[in-house]
Scaffold this motif. Structure first.
Motif, short mmCIF file in Angstrom:
data_model
loop_
_atom_site.label_atom_id
_atom_site.label_comp_id
_atom_site.label_asym_id
_atom_site.label_seq_id
_atom_site.Cartn_x
_atom_site.Cartn_y
_atom_site.Cartn_z
N ARG A 97 -24.17 0.34 22.21
CA ARG A 97 -25.04 -0.18 21.04
C ARG A 97 -25.15 1.24 20.32
NH1 ARG A 97 -29.04 -3.83 20.37
NH2 ARG A 97 -29.15 -3.90 22.58
N ALA A 98 -25.33 2.50 20.94
CA ALA A 98 -25.12 3.68 19.98
C ALA A 98 -24.14 4.13 19.20
CB ALA A 98 -25.55 4.74 21.22
N VAL A 99 -22.91 3.73 20.02
CA VAL A 99 -21.48 4.00 19.09
C VAL A 99 -21.43 2.97 18.15
CG1 VAL A 99 -20.60 5.23 21.03
CG2 VAL A 99 -20.13 2.85 20.91
N VAL A 100 -21.77 1.85 18.16
CA VAL A 100 -21.60 0.84 17.14
C VAL A 100 -22.59 1.09 16.02
CG1 VAL A 100 -22.08 -1.57 16.57
CG2 VAL A 100 -20.79 -1.30 18.58
N SER A 101 -23.61 1.41 16.18
CA SER A 101 -24.56 1.93 15.22
C SER A 101 -24.19 3.13 14.68
CB SER A 101 -25.89 2.54 15.99
OG SER A 101 -26.97 2.81 15.10
N ALA A 102 -23.62 3.96 15.37
CA ALA A 102 -23.05 5.31 14.65
C ALA A 102 -22.01 4.81 13.61
CB ALA A 102 -22.45 6.09 15.69
N ALA A 103 -20.97 3.96 14.10
CA ALA A 103 -20.12 3.51 13.53
C ALA A 103 -20.35 2.93 12.04
CB ALA A 103 -18.96 2.76 14.07
N LYS A 104 -21.39 2.00 12.32
CA LYS A 104 -22.09 1.37 10.82
C LYS A 104 -22.58 2.35 10.03
CE LYS A 104 -22.70 -3.20 13.18
NZ LYS A 104 -23.70 -4.19 13.22
N ARG A 105 -23.27 3.38 10.38
CA ARG A 105 -23.69 4.56 9.72
C ARG A 105 -22.83 5.29 8.85
NH1 ARG A 105 -26.99 5.33 14.37
NH2 ARG A 105 -25.83 7.37 14.84
N ALA A 106 -21.67 5.49 9.73
CA ALA A 106 -20.54 6.15 8.87
C ALA A 106 -19.70 5.08 8.11
CB ALA A 106 -19.47 6.77 10.05
N GLY A 107 -19.90 3.93 8.22
CA GLY A 107 -19.29 3.05 7.19
C GLY A 107 -17.88 2.53 7.52
N ILE A 108 -17.65 2.71 8.81
CA ILE A 108 -16.24 2.53 9.38
C ILE A 108 -16.46 1.62 10.63
CG2 ILE A 108 -15.30 4.55 8.32
CD1 ILE A 108 -15.63 5.89 11.17
N SER A 109 -15.05 1.01 10.93
CA SER A 109 -15.16 0.12 12.18
C SER A 109 -15.33 1.04 13.27
CB SER A 109 -13.60 -0.55 12.20
OG SER A 109 -12.71 0.36 12.69
N LEU A 110 -15.76 0.23 14.23
CA LEU A 110 -16.08 0.82 15.91
C LEU A 110 -14.78 1.54 16.23
CD1 LEU A 110 -17.54 1.49 18.22
CD2 LEU A 110 -17.03 -0.93 18.96
#
Length: 109
Positions: free
Chosen positions: A83-96
């Motif tokens: 969940r944390a890495v998916v969230s980080a990817a979304k905040r960065a605006g890029i795919s997981l």
């Protein structure tokens, strides 16, 4: 121990002081590909020749040569980390996938 690269393959090289000879072996594959040389130039040529011989051998047998890496791997993590890495990817605006690749690249430099 030294690492050498040739045509996408990676090998470890060691020096045998008694024999005054460098020995190399391609790593990360089931097939065994080795080479040797007395000088750096001789070693590089032997590595390249060994890879060429391996590719010809595979072709003659109608087999696909082992690729050093496919570019894909599976990582299992705890759901909280997932969940944390998916969230980080979304905040960065890029795919997981892109986020993980960038993070791994930064970690290996």
């Amino acid at each position: 121990m030294t690492i050498m690269h040739c045509k996408g393959y990676e090998a470890v090289v060691e020096y045998d002081e008694d024999a005054e000879l460098f020995h190399g072996e391609v790593i990360d594959m089931r097939d065994v590909v080795t080479f040797q040389g007395r000088s750096v130039d001789e070693l590089k040529k032997a590595f390249s020749d060994s890879i060429d011989d391996y590719l010809v051998f595979c072709a003659e047998r109608g087999e696909e040569p082992e690729k050093p890496y496919s570019g894909q791997f599976v990582v299992r993590v705890e759901p909280v980390l997932h969940r944390a890495v998916v969230s980080a990817a979304k905040r960065a605006g890029i795919s997981l996938n892109k986020w993980v690749a960038r993070t791994l690249e930064r970690a290996t430099i």
